[in-house]
Design an enzyme around this catalytic site. Structure first.
Site, PDB file in Angstrom:
ATOM      1  CG  HIS A 287      -1.820   1.164   1.348  1.00 28.39           C
ATOM      2  ND1 HIS A 287      -3.113   1.172   0.880  1.00 28.39           N
ATOM      3  CD2 HIS A 287      -1.608   2.394   1.896  1.00 28.39           C
ATOM      4  CE1 HIS A 287      -3.665   2.351   1.132  1.00 28.39           C
ATOM      5  NE2 HIS A 287      -2.766   3.114   1.757  1.00 28.39           N
ATOM      6  CD  GLU A 288       1.480   3.657   3.686  1.00 26.29           C
ATOM      7  OE1 GLU A 288       1.593   4.698   2.994  1.00 26.29           O
ATOM      8  OE2 GLU A 288       0.500   3.470   4.425  1.00 26.29           O
TER       9      GLU A 288
ATOM     10  CG  HIS B 238       0.021   6.090  -0.826  1.00 25.32           C
ATOM     11  ND1 HIS B 238      -1.141   6.357  -1.521  1.00 25.32           N
ATOM     12  CD2 HIS B 238      -0.371   5.643   0.406  1.00 25.32           C
ATOM     13  CE1 HIS B 238      -2.190   6.079  -0.746  1.00 25.32           C
ATOM     14  NE2 HIS B 238      -1.749   5.640   0.425  1.00 25.32           N
TER      15      HIS B 238
ATOM     16  CG  HIS C 170      -6.342   6.106   0.234  1.00 26.83           C
ATOM     17  ND1 HIS C 170      -6.357   7.078   1.197  1.00 26.83           N
ATOM     18  CD2 HIS C 170      -5.334   5.264   0.577  1.00 26.83           C
ATOM     19  CE1 HIS C 170      -5.400   6.834   2.082  1.00 26.83           C
ATOM     20  NE2 HIS C 170      -4.762   5.743   1.724  1.00 26.83           N
ATOM     21  CB  CYS C 171      -8.278   2.003  -4.738  1.00 28.21           C
ATOM     22  SG  CYS C 171      -9.274   1.148  -5.972  1.00 28.21           S
TER      23      CYS C 171
ATOM     24  CB  CYS D 210      -7.955  -2.164  -4.550  1.00 27.78           C
ATOM     25  SG  CYS D 210      -6.395  -1.485  -5.175  1.00 27.78           S
TER      26      CYS D 210
ATOM     27  CB  CYS E 214      -8.304  -3.124  -8.217  1.00 26.36           C
ATOM     28  SG  CYS E 214      -8.146  -1.331  -8.522  1.00 26.36           S
TER      29      CYS E 214
ATOM     30  CB  CYS F 278      -4.597   0.426  -8.499  1.00 23.93           C
ATOM     31  SG  CYS F 278      -5.757   1.439  -7.534  1.00 23.93           S
TER      32      CYS F 278
END
Length: 173
Positions: A130-131, A134, A140-141, A146, A165, A168
């Site tokens: 996740h990080e 970014h 953010h999705c 996702c 997903c 993304c």
């Protein structure tokens, strides 16, 4: 792409392995791991009994040797007015951080019946992916499956998958 993991404080080999595996599987990148770094001086906020996430990102950016760098700490982090954060990254930046402190517990509604070590492994993989997302420019999705969906509690971390997903994934490839 090279992602460098920067352990800050005492981080187990298992957590480093899981972080590395998550990054390799989702981003097909090379991953290196730095030696453990000391917790940044001045990062502790006595009034909150927590650490400022930004100072961990600064350390990670300074020490990391990758195109993208991610710090991992077991300290409780916060950012601005938030009560806590699992991680923090600046959009399109090269540094980021995650904390295992609140990923180890299910007190805020985690929804899993796996053993604690497997739960932590899953959450660590999701949060590093996740990080780093970014830092690659992903926001953010809205898709709660996702890995880039916003996760204010471990319940949302547990619900989402470790992967991007389709939308993304297309944004970074």
């Amino acid at each position: 792409m090279l992602v460098d993991i920067v352990p800050i404080g005492d981080i187990s080999a298992a957590v480093k392995r899981e972080a590395s595996a998550g990054l390799r599987s989702v981003y097909d990148c090379d991953v290196t791991v730095q030696s453990n770094q000391a917790i940044p001086e001045g990062a502790f906020d006595r009034s909150r009994n927590q650490y400022r996430a930004e100072q961990f990102i600064e350390l990670t950016s300074r020490v990391g040797r990758g195109e993208k760098n991610i710090g991992i700490t077991s300290q409780d982090l916060y950012y601005r007015r938030r009560n806590y954060v699992f991680g923090l990254a600046y959009l399109n930046g090269n540094g980021s951080v995650i904390s295992t402190y609140r990923l180890q517990t299910s007190t805020d509604g985690g929804i899993t019946n796996k053993p604690a070590d497997e739960v932590l492994s899953d959450r660590v993989r999701k949060e590093v992916v996740h990080e780093i997302g970014h830092t690659l420019g992903l926001e953010h999705c809205d898709n709660n499956k996702c890995v880039m969906s916003f996760s204010p509690t471990v319940r949302e971390v547990d619900v989402k998958e470790e992967n991007l997903c389709g939308t993304c994934s297309r944004l970074i490839h």
